[in-house]
Write a protein that holds these residues in place. Sequence first.
Motif, PDB file in Angstrom:
ATOM      1  N   LYS A 174      41.082  36.177  40.713  1.00 13.14           N
ATOM      2  CA  LYS A 174      41.545  37.362  41.426  1.00 13.14           C
ATOM      3  C   LYS A 174      41.789  38.533  40.477  1.00 13.14           C
ATOM      4  N   ALA A 175      42.322  38.233  39.305  1.00 13.41           N
ATOM      5  CA  ALA A 175      42.625  39.296  38.350  1.00 13.41           C
ATOM      6  C   ALA A 175      41.348  39.988  37.876  1.00 13.41           C
ATOM      7  N   LYS A 176      40.286  39.214  37.714  1.00  9.41           N
ATOM      8  CA  LYS A 176      39.023  39.769  37.231  1.00  9.41           C
ATOM      9  C   LYS A 176      38.105  40.177  38.365  1.00  9.41           C
ATOM     10  N   PRO A 202      27.932  33.688  38.140  1.00  9.35           N
ATOM     11  CA  PRO A 202      29.112  34.542  38.190  1.00  9.35           C
ATOM     12  C   PRO A 202      28.801  35.854  38.904  1.00  9.35           C
ATOM     13  N   CYS A 203      29.807  36.430  39.510  1.00 10.42           N
ATOM     14  CA  CYS A 203      29.658  37.728  40.154  1.00 10.42           C
ATOM     15  C   CYS A 203      30.952  38.501  39.965  1.00 10.42           C
ATOM     16  N   ALA A 204      30.839  39.720  39.462  1.00  7.26           N
ATOM     17  CA  ALA A 204      32.003  40.557  39.221  1.00  7.26           C
ATOM     18  C   ALA A 204      31.949  41.790  40.103  1.00  7.26           C
ATOM     19  N   ALA A 205      33.067  42.105  40.740  1.00  9.93           N
ATOM     20  CA  ALA A 205      33.167  43.284  41.597  1.00  9.93           C
ATOM     21  C   ALA A 205      33.883  44.402  40.859  1.00  9.93           C
ATOM     22  N   VAL A 264      42.341  45.727  48.293  1.00  9.65           N
ATOM     23  CA  VAL A 264      42.394  44.301  47.984  1.00  9.65           C
ATOM     24  C   VAL A 264      41.084  43.652  48.422  1.00  9.65           C
ATOM     25  N   ILE A 265      40.568  42.777  47.600  1.00 16.03           N
ATOM     26  CA  ILE A 265      39.370  42.024  47.960  1.00 16.03           C
ATOM     27  C   ILE A 265      39.797  40.794  48.730  1.00 16.03           C
ATOM     28  N   GLY A 266      39.306  40.668  49.941  1.00 18.77           N
ATOM     29  CA  GLY A 266      39.644  39.522  50.765  1.00 18.77           C
ATOM     30  C   GLY A 266      38.731  38.364  50.444  1.00 18.77           C
TER      31      GLY A 266
END
Length: 113
Positions: free
Chosen positions: A72-74, A20-23, A29-31
């Motif tokens: 996308k939400a997280k 997992p990877c969280a930004a 917006v993350i593309g």
Amino acid sequence: VQLQASGGGLVQPGGSLRLPCAASGSRFVIGSMGWYRRSPGKERELVATITLADDIKYADSVKGRFTISRNKAKKSVYLQMNNLKPEDTAVYFCYIYSRGDYWGQGTQVTVSS
């Protein structure tokens, strides 16, 4: 922008791991999100990417074994790795594009008996 990746470790051939990877910290917006890896003595290579429209690209070497997904939400991206092989041993880097390229710190995956 910070990327926090985890989930690496030592696994036997044929085993599975989930990365997992969280930004966090992105104001835009993350593309695209994705994973790259660097094996000893080799250059960094693409493993899998997923766009905002959920278009997915895999390296030929992992097709049918790895699955990328995103929440996308997280602001998170995941790499499910099944049927791991010794040649998958590498440092795996999380990547996002958000008006610029951002990289995680890398997580070591070792496939060995």
